[in-house]
Design an enzyme around this catalytic site. Sequence first.
Site, PDB file in Angstrom:
ATOM      1  N   LYS A  26       1.096  -9.070 -19.359  1.00  0.00           N
ATOM      2  CA  LYS A  26       2.478  -8.918 -18.884  1.00  0.00           C
ATOM      3  C   LYS A  26       2.834 -10.033 -17.906  1.00  0.00           C
ATOM      4  CE  LYS A  26       3.655  -5.069 -16.440  1.00  0.00           C
ATOM      5  NZ  LYS A  26       4.398  -5.420 -15.220  1.00  0.00           N
ATOM      6  N   SER A  27       1.948 -10.316 -16.978  1.00  0.00           N
ATOM      7  CA  SER A  27       2.246 -11.349 -15.973  1.00  0.00           C
ATOM      8  C   SER A  27       2.464 -12.704 -16.638  1.00  0.00           C
ATOM      9  CB  SER A  27       1.091 -11.467 -14.978  1.00  0.00           C
ATOM     10  OG  SER A  27       0.950 -10.283 -14.252  1.00  0.00           O
ATOM     11  N   GLY A  99       9.593  -5.430 -11.432  1.00  0.00           N
ATOM     12  CA  GLY A  99       9.483  -6.075 -10.128  1.00  0.00           C
ATOM     13  C   GLY A  99       9.100  -7.537 -10.253  1.00  0.00           C
ATOM     14  N   GLN A 172       3.401 -12.102  -6.731  1.00  0.00           N
ATOM     15  CA  GLN A 172       4.846 -12.180  -6.937  1.00  0.00           C
ATOM     16  C   GLN A 172       5.496 -12.989  -5.822  1.00  0.00           C
ATOM     17  OE1 GLN A 172       6.160  -8.127  -7.385  1.00  0.00           O
ATOM     18  NE2 GLN A 172       5.222  -7.932  -9.406  1.00  0.00           N
ATOM     19  N   ASP A 318      -3.557  -3.205  -9.970  1.00  0.00           N
ATOM     20  CA  ASP A 318      -2.842  -2.309 -10.894  1.00  0.00           C
ATOM     21  C   ASP A 318      -3.745  -1.226 -11.482  1.00  0.00           C
ATOM     22  OD1 ASP A 318      -0.447  -3.630 -10.478  1.00  0.00           O
ATOM     23  OD2 ASP A 318      -0.809  -5.077 -12.077  1.00  0.00           O
ATOM     24  N   ARG A 349       1.959   5.092  -5.657  1.00  0.00           N
ATOM     25  CA  ARG A 349       0.908   5.507  -6.602  1.00  0.00           C
ATOM     26  C   ARG A 349      -0.197   6.340  -5.954  1.00  0.00           C
ATOM     27  NH1 ARG A 349       0.865   0.098 -10.497  1.00  0.00           N
ATOM     28  NH2 ARG A 349       2.593   0.831 -11.812  1.00  0.00           N
ATOM     29  N   ARG A 391       1.768   3.024 -15.374  1.00  0.00           N
ATOM     30  CA  ARG A 391       0.330   3.162 -15.110  1.00  0.00           C
ATOM     31  C   ARG A 391      -0.027   4.583 -14.648  1.00  0.00           C
ATOM     32  NH1 ARG A 391      -0.649  -2.012 -16.293  1.00  0.00           N
ATOM     33  NH2 ARG A 391       0.583  -3.589 -15.226  1.00  0.00           N
TER      34      ARG A 391
HETATM   35  C1  S3P Z   1       2.108  -9.097 -10.598  1.00  0.00           C
HETATM   36  C2  S3P Z   1       1.559  -9.027  -9.348  1.00  0.00           C
HETATM   37  C3  S3P Z   1       1.154  -7.765  -8.702  1.00  0.00           C
HETATM   38  C4  S3P Z   1       1.004  -6.652  -9.716  1.00  0.00           C
HETATM   39  C5  S3P Z   1       2.139  -6.592 -10.684  1.00  0.00           C
HETATM   40  C6  S3P Z   1       2.257  -7.903 -11.449  1.00  0.00           C
HETATM   41  C7  S3P Z   1       2.540 -10.421 -11.112  1.00  0.00           C
HETATM   42  O1  S3P Z   1       2.123  -7.410  -7.751  1.00  0.00           O
HETATM   43  O2  S3P Z   1       0.881  -5.416  -9.053  1.00  0.00           O
HETATM   44  O3  S3P Z   1       1.948  -5.547 -11.612  1.00  0.00           O
HETATM   45  O4  S3P Z   1       2.760 -10.561 -12.328  1.00  0.00           O
HETATM   46  O5  S3P Z   1       2.665 -11.332 -10.300  1.00  0.00           O
HETATM   47  P1  S3P Z   1       2.075  -8.026  -6.249  1.00  0.00           P
HETATM   48  O6  S3P Z   1       2.229  -9.473  -6.349  1.00  0.00           O
HETATM   49  O7  S3P Z   1       3.237  -7.387  -5.547  1.00  0.00           O
HETATM   50  O8  S3P Z   1       0.754  -7.578  -5.694  1.00  0.00           O
END
Ligand code: S3P
Length: 439
Positions: A26-27, A99, A172, A318, A349, A391
């Site tokens: 996904k990332s 997010g 992120q 996650d 969570r 999740r």
């Molecule tokens: C992600 C970073 C993580 C993760 C999210 C995806 C990303 O969040 O929990 O599911 O793709 O950069 P954080 O950067 O807030 O830890």
Amino acid sequence: MSEKSGRIVSSSGGVIVGEARVPGDKSVTHRALILGALGGGDSRVSGWLRSGDTMATLGCVRALGVEVDDDGAGALVVRGRGLHGLREAASALNCVHAGTAMRLLAGVMAGQGFPSTLDGSSQLRARPMRRVTGPLRDMGAIVSDADGRAPLAFRPSRLGGIEHRMDVASAQVKSAILLAGLYAEGQSVVVEPGPSRDCTERMLRRMGADLRSETGRVTLVPGQPLAPFDIAVPGDPSSAAFLLAAAALTSGTVRVAGIDASPTRSGFLDILAAMGARIRVSPTAGDSGAGDCCDVGLSSGVLHGVEVGGTLVVRSIDEFPALMVLATQAEGVTEVKEASELRVKETDRIAVMASELRKLGAVIEERPDGFLVRGPQRLRGAVVDGHDDHRVAMSLALAGLVADGETVVGDAACADDSFPGFVQTLASLGARIARLADA
Ligand code: S3P
């Protein structure tokens, strides 16, 4: 409950055995779409994740004037318009539940010469955004928000470089700063207290950005155009985690092919090994361009409790809902510390998993920054709520695989936000699990 609430029903008695693949990361998919849009030409993205979250990013990128096509063989072609080629969208960019979409796009929108608004679902509107708007404002961004939350409205501004020290390691936040840094005058430096996932850095470097990473410190010097890329998205280790956890829970054996097991994403493998599962990681040939592609095998042993804290938290951020389920079946104490970030994910969570697992009879001690579970515990099937958090819903379905009787997880259509095919994949490996149509 959302309109497409969906229910998953699971029960004990099945043993997970076999080989499987999981959908793309996904990332990496979010980043391939966003960075592809900023590349100077056509980027090809195979193995991409078609899910609720990534379709939101695709919609935003298209709304910014970027064409994205299917190449006829299932890969996406992102027709990048270069760093300065995005166009003003006709309306607010809808990130839905994602997010990652909102925080990464915040970095991009801060640098544009036109106004834009980032918005999303009520779930996303409840999540903290100051962690990105704060440093972006320090770079000169003009952005208004709703008390630190979305919608985020950007106006054109000149950006300068920054040195930002994150209190909590977050990929992120790091990525938002690096993306804004592409538009800034002068270099941007992000200092992080732990090793958050590094797919943005890997991809930017591959596109020709002047980016240096040392332990805990990333430096981006703007000025280079971004070249388009061809990428094979690896399987998502956070989706694979559910298959590995299911095998560990049911005394099974599973092999998941082609997932990213790079150091920033492999924390859960270390946790499983510390709990007594036998883990085999074999690198597969080729460079995915975004992560270290590996086949991962697990054969279960007796599970023991484990202590998790420090940098292991960000490396498995996650995977804690699934770990809470594992902890109920492990012998001894499992204690998670320094993980208060779990409280600001799609849901809180820690609270949500603890309260739903209690409905199955589990005893969970909640802590402000984690939880403590003494196992093994006997679970009894019940009706539980997935809270529209992918999740959480998938983890509760795993709990059903070891609970007496039947467990029905409501509000679970959200599994499709990250792992379309979750139920079918587990069923094909021997789990007693099915998706129910809504009554
Ligand atoms: C992600 C970073 C993580 C993760 C999210 C995806 C990303 O969040 O929990 O599911 O793709 O950069 P954080 O950067 O807030 O830890």
